[in-house]
Design a protein around this motif. Structure first.
Motif, mmCIF file in Angstrom:
data_model
loop_
_atom_site.group_PDB
_atom_site.id
_atom_site.type_symbol
_atom_site.label_atom_id
_atom_site.label_comp_id
_atom_site.label_asym_id
_atom_site.label_seq_id
_atom_site.Cartn_x
_atom_site.Cartn_y
_atom_site.Cartn_z
ATOM 1 N N LEU A 1 -6.689 -10.630 8.781
ATOM 2 C CA LEU A 1 -5.720 -9.917 7.954
ATOM 3 C C LEU A 1 -6.396 -9.557 6.632
ATOM 4 O O LEU A 1 -7.010 -10.413 5.986
ATOM 5 C CB LEU A 1 -4.492 -10.784 7.689
ATOM 6 C CG LEU A 1 -3.621 -11.121 8.904
ATOM 7 C CD1 LEU A 1 -2.458 -12.017 8.488
ATOM 8 C CD2 LEU A 1 -3.100 -9.858 9.582
ATOM 9 N N ILE A 2 -6.278 -8.301 6.246
ATOM 10 C CA ILE A 2 -6.933 -7.799 5.041
ATOM 11 C C ILE A 2 -5.852 -7.414 4.036
ATOM 12 O O ILE A 2 -5.293 -6.314 4.106
ATOM 13 C CB ILE A 2 -7.827 -6.588 5.354
ATOM 14 C CG1 ILE A 2 -8.815 -6.939 6.474
ATOM 15 C CG2 ILE A 2 -8.566 -6.131 4.110
ATOM 16 C CD1 ILE A 2 -9.670 -5.771 6.935
ATOM 17 N N PRO A 3 -5.504 -8.317 3.118
ATOM 18 C CA PRO A 3 -4.474 -7.981 2.131
ATOM 19 C C PRO A 3 -5.004 -6.946 1.133
ATOM 20 O O PRO A 3 -6.161 -7.008 0.714
ATOM 21 C CB PRO A 3 -4.194 -9.313 1.423
ATOM 22 C CG PRO A 3 -4.799 -10.372 2.301
ATOM 23 C CD PRO A 3 -5.963 -9.706 2.962
ATOM 24 N N THR A 4 -4.161 -6.023 0.760
ATOM 25 C CA THR A 4 -4.528 -5.038 -0.240
ATOM 26 C C THR A 4 -3.294 -4.599 -0.996
ATOM 27 O O THR A 4 -2.212 -4.467 -0.419
ATOM 28 C CB THR A 4 -5.220 -3.817 0.385
ATOM 29 O OG1 THR A 4 -5.511 -2.850 -0.638
ATOM 30 C CG2 THR A 4 -4.352 -3.163 1.453
ATOM 31 N N ARG A 5 -3.448 -4.424 -2.289
ATOM 32 C CA ARG A 5 -2.351 -3.861 -3.060
ATOM 33 C C ARG A 5 -2.243 -2.376 -2.734
ATOM 34 O O ARG A 5 -3.228 -1.753 -2.322
ATOM 35 C CB ARG A 5 -2.588 -4.099 -4.552
ATOM 36 C CG ARG A 5 -2.429 -5.554 -4.931
ATOM 37 C CD ARG A 5 -2.719 -5.809 -6.402
ATOM 38 N NE ARG A 5 -4.115 -5.576 -6.731
ATOM 39 C CZ ARG A 5 -4.667 -5.890 -7.896
ATOM 40 N NH1 ARG A 5 -3.926 -6.451 -8.851
ATOM 41 N NH2 ARG A 5 -5.936 -5.653 -8.131
ATOM 42 N N PRO A 6 -1.056 -1.789 -2.910
ATOM 43 C CA PRO A 6 -0.846 -0.402 -2.482
ATOM 44 C C PRO A 6 -1.425 0.612 -3.464
ATOM 45 O O PRO A 6 -0.698 1.352 -4.132
ATOM 46 C CB PRO A 6 0.689 -0.304 -2.400
ATOM 47 C CG PRO A 6 1.164 -1.265 -3.434
ATOM 48 C CD PRO A 6 0.200 -2.413 -3.387
ATOM 49 N N SER A 7 -2.735 0.631 -3.561
ATOM 50 C CA SER A 7 -3.405 1.651 -4.368
ATOM 51 C C SER A 7 -4.637 2.109 -3.616
ATOM 52 O O SER A 7 -5.241 1.341 -2.849
ATOM 53 C CB SER A 7 -3.812 1.097 -5.739
ATOM 54 O OG SER A 7 -4.932 0.244 -5.623
ATOM 55 N N VAL A 8 -4.992 3.356 -3.832
ATOM 56 C CA VAL A 8 -6.147 3.910 -3.135
ATOM 57 C C VAL A 8 -7.409 3.123 -3.482
ATOM 58 O O VAL A 8 -8.238 2.834 -2.618
ATOM 59 C CB VAL A 8 -6.314 5.400 -3.476
ATOM 60 C CG1 VAL A 8 -7.607 5.939 -2.884
ATOM 61 C CG2 VAL A 8 -5.119 6.201 -2.967
ATOM 62 N N ALA A 9 -7.563 2.743 -4.756
ATOM 63 C CA ALA A 9 -8.754 2.001 -5.184
ATOM 64 C C ALA A 9 -8.861 0.667 -4.452
ATOM 65 O O ALA A 9 -9.951 0.265 -4.019
ATOM 66 C CB ALA A 9 -8.726 1.785 -6.695
ATOM 67 N N ASP A 10 -7.740 -0.045 -4.315
ATOM 68 C CA ASP A 10 -7.763 -1.334 -3.623
ATOM 69 C C ASP A 10 -8.083 -1.165 -2.149
ATOM 70 O O ASP A 10 -8.801 -1.986 -1.563
ATOM 71 C CB ASP A 10 -6.412 -2.036 -3.791
ATOM 72 C CG ASP A 10 -6.253 -2.660 -5.165
ATOM 73 O OD1 ASP A 10 -6.284 -3.895 -5.252
ATOM 74 O OD2 ASP A 10 -6.121 -1.920 -6.151
ATOM 75 N N ILE A 11 -7.538 -0.125 -1.552
ATOM 76 C CA ILE A 11 -7.810 0.119 -0.135
ATOM 77 C C ILE A 11 -9.279 0.476 0.073
ATOM 78 O O ILE A 11 -9.930 -0.023 0.995
ATOM 79 C CB ILE A 11 -6.885 1.227 0.405
ATOM 80 C CG1 ILE A 11 -5.445 0.697 0.476
ATOM 81 C CG2 ILE A 11 -7.350 1.710 1.775
ATOM 82 C CD1 ILE A 11 -4.417 1.745 0.750
ATOM 83 N N GLU A 12 -9.830 1.296 -0.813
ATOM 84 C CA GLU A 12 -11.240 1.654 -0.692
ATOM 85 C C GLU A 12 -12.137 0.427 -0.840
ATOM 86 O O GLU A 12 -13.214 0.353 -0.241
ATOM 87 C CB GLU A 12 -11.596 2.706 -1.737
ATOM 88 C CG GLU A 12 -10.975 4.068 -1.462
ATOM 89 C CD GLU A 12 -11.225 5.074 -2.565
ATOM 90 O OE1 GLU A 12 -11.036 6.284 -2.318
ATOM 91 O OE2 GLU A 12 -11.605 4.658 -3.682
ATOM 92 N N ALA A 13 -11.675 -0.564 -1.624
ATOM 93 C CA ALA A 13 -12.473 -1.771 -1.853
ATOM 94 C C ALA A 13 -12.532 -2.674 -0.629
ATOM 95 O O ALA A 13 -13.296 -3.653 -0.620
ATOM 96 C CB ALA A 13 -11.916 -2.552 -3.045
ATOM 97 N N THR A 14 -11.747 -2.386 0.405
ATOM 98 C CA THR A 14 -11.782 -3.217 1.613
ATOM 99 C C THR A 14 -12.958 -2.875 2.522
ATOM 100 O O THR A 14 -13.207 -3.577 3.503
ATOM 101 C CB THR A 14 -10.485 -3.060 2.436
ATOM 102 O OG1 THR A 14 -10.385 -1.704 2.926
ATOM 103 C CG2 THR A 14 -9.258 -3.392 1.592
#
Length: 261
Positions: free
Chosen positions: A105-118
């Motif tokens: 499971l890859i938690p991410t806050r709902p922002s493009v920057a956070d998603i790109e950091a995954t």
């Protein structure tokens, strides 16, 4: 035994609070649960100290070489669910945890920057051909456009239905999570009838569905073609070919020796 890892490159994504909530939810559902903490920050160990050693038990395992051994021992001991909380970034312990998991499971806050950091985490998941899902965490209650932007960012990079890799439900940003952490409780114990508890229980049911009856995988060469690949249900022939294939090398994973170890 089902092994579920929470991992992501970026700090502050809420891995530890989700690990606590899912562990308590799984125990509440009747599972024998153990939590492994590979993060030297010790958030989960401190949480358990406030619980006065109430289950689920948290084990600190920092040596990557010990993770496989502990998982095998826990399975022999009757544990049915093991949840592994990892440190931010990519290190040997996180890599080992992902290698031996059933679902990442890859938690991410709902922002493009956070998603790109995954992306670095996904590179390890791809290397070991593991099932994964994103968990939109700390989602603003009145932040509909942020959720829309986040799911669009995922969807634009996924060649098929994003629902396959986006865990449900989204976890809203509410005070119960932090209050439960401070009290040494799971959010399900802190406010059993609250909305946070309902979301975590639903997330656990979704997660169990993935590892127990809806887990799907995709061939490694297909995974490398997209930044946010989704999972495919293999044919019998593909499953047999994957089972016979050797684990990927460091060169296959595009991870340097220093980063991986």
């Amino acid at each position: 035994m089902y092994t579920i890892v929470l991992a992501t490159q970026k700090g502050g994504s809420g891995k530890s609070t989700l690990a606590m909530g899912l562990a308590v939810a799984a125990q509440e559902a009747g599972h024998n649960v153990r939590v492994i903490e590979t993060d030297r920050q010790g958030t989960l160990s401190k949480w358990q100290a406030r619980r006065h050693q109430a289950e689920p038990i948290v084990e600190a395992v920092y040596d990557a070489k010990m993770i496989e051994q502990r998982l095998e021992a826990l399975a022999r001991g009757g544990v049915t669910v093991c949840i592994i909380d990892t440190a931010s970034g990519i290190n040997a312990a996180t890599t080992a945890a992902i290698r031996h998991c059933d679902l990442c499971l890859i938690p991410t806050r709902p922002s493009v920057a956070d998603i790109e950091a995954t992306a670095p985490t996904l590179s390890v998941v791809r290397a070991w051909r593991k099932a994964f899902a994103f968990v939109l965490n700390q989602t603003p209650i009145r932040g509909g456009h942020r959720v829309s932007d986040a799911t669009t960012a995922l969807d634009n990079d996924a060649p098929r239905d994003i629902a396959e890799v986006l865990a449900q439900p989204f976890i809203m940003m509410r005070n119960d999570h932090q209050d439960a952490l401070a009290a040494g409780l799971g959010v399900n114990e802190f406010a059993p009838e609250g909305k946070c508890a309902q979301e975590i229980r639903s997330l656990w049911r979704w997660t169990l569905g993935k590892v127990a009856g809806d887990q799907v995988v995709q061939e490694a060469n297909e995974l490398m073609e997209v930044q946010f690949p989704i999972l495919l249900r293999p044919t019998v022939e593909e499953h047999e070919a994957t089972a016979a294939r050797a684990y990927p090398t460091w060169a296959d994973s595009n991870i340097t020796w220093d980063t991986g170890l």
